[in-house]
Enzyme design. Structure first.
Site, PDB file in Angstrom:
ATOM      1  CG  LEU A  50      -2.046  -1.155   1.412  1.00 24.77           C
ATOM      2  CD1 LEU A  50      -2.739  -0.861   2.654  1.00 24.77           C
ATOM      3  CD2 LEU A  50      -2.659  -1.385   0.022  1.00 24.77           C
ATOM      4  N   GLY A  95       1.004  -5.255   1.122  1.00 27.48           N
ATOM      5  CA  GLY A  95      -0.163  -5.361   0.436  1.00 27.48           C
ATOM      6  C   GLY A  95       0.429  -6.166  -0.960  1.00 27.48           C
ATOM      7  CG  ASN A 119       6.491  -5.507   5.766  1.00 26.06           C
ATOM      8  OD1 ASN A 119       5.729  -5.617   4.951  1.00 26.06           O
ATOM      9  ND2 ASN A 119       7.353  -4.733   5.707  1.00 26.06           N
ATOM     10  CD  GLU A 120       0.683  -5.587   6.254  1.00 25.04           C
ATOM     11  OE1 GLU A 120       0.081  -5.513   5.475  1.00 25.04           O
ATOM     12  OE2 GLU A 120       1.489  -6.686   6.736  1.00 25.04           O
TER      13      GLU A 120
END
Length: 244
Positions: A50, A95, A119-120
């Site tokens: 994202l 994303g 990996n957010e």
């Protein structure tokens, strides 16, 4: 074949997500098209995930529109009636990993420098429940739990070992292999494969559809927090320094 092309790193901006969804819809409506291979035309990157700039310093209305577009692309890929093959020809964090996870089959270039994962957590962001559900359905609960909590990015060999990708092939053979896998899947009668896919994936899809507005509200509330905005700004500064 659908190639993501938004240099330098195929960030999933509102514009790219919208174009992606429209293109998928056109293919879905074309009866002659039974499958799609999703890949990248940008060297060494499948998609960086994202677009952070869409989530930083914008209005609540913008965050709402952006998150709805993120939901839409997942719903379209994950519940597509077509055979979907991800030819992952570069790194694919966050994303980008979700797009690959949403496909029926994932083939990744055999390059230890390429990584993939949700990996957010590294950015102080929590992966939504439908990211988590998609991940669990591919790798199982324990691997997903550990990987999500640590915000892990897995090298291509490690991703293959964990079952995050189905196959590794040399970079120069990637598209050839993707076409061969597609031919194998298309050899089956469409209706049986489509009904089976729906049966397997419907509970996860239905869960988001039922809670879509609530999910948007949660995202907007979370992303608007000053602590989150601060960590996103710091991350963007770090990226700028890395570039320079």
């Amino acid at each position: 074949m659908m190639k993501l092309k938004s240099p330098p790193v195929n960030s999933l901006s509102l514009e790219l997500l919208t174009e992606f969804a429209i293109s998928l819809e056109k293919l879905e409506n074309n009866r002659a098209c039974r499958g799609v291979i999703i890949t990248s035309s940008v060297p060494k990157i499948f998609s960086s995930g994202l677009d952070i700039t869409e989530m930083c310093g914008k209005s609540m209305e913008h965050y709402t529109e952006f998150w709805r577009a993120v939901q839409e692309i997942w719903l379209r890929v994950y519940s597509s009636s077509m055979v979907t093959v991800a030819a992952v020809n570069g790194s694919s964090p966050a994303g980008g990993c979700l797009i690959a996870l949403s496909c029926d089959y994932r083939i990744m270039a055999e390059n230890p420098k390429f990584s993939i994962g949700l990996n957010e957590a590294q950015l102080g962001i929590v992966a939504p429940f439908w990211f988590k559900d998609t991940f669990v359905n591919v790798v199982g609960h324990r691997i997903a739990e550990r990987s999500l909590q640590l915000g892990s990015l897995h090298s291509a060999p490690e991703a293959h070992k964990l079952g995050l990708v189905d196959e590794l092939v040399p970079e120069e053979k990637l598209m050839e292999k993707a076409a061969a896998v597609m031919a194998q899947w298309l050899a089956l009668p469409d209706h049986a494969r489509q009904l089976t896919k729906t049966m397997m994936r419907k509970p996860v899809v239905d869960r988001l559809v039922a809670h879509r507005e609530e999910d948007i509200k949660n995202f907007v509330t979370f992303i608007s927090k000053e602590s989150i905005q601060k960590s996103l700004r710091m991350y963007m500064e770090m990226l700028k320094k890395r570039k320079s």
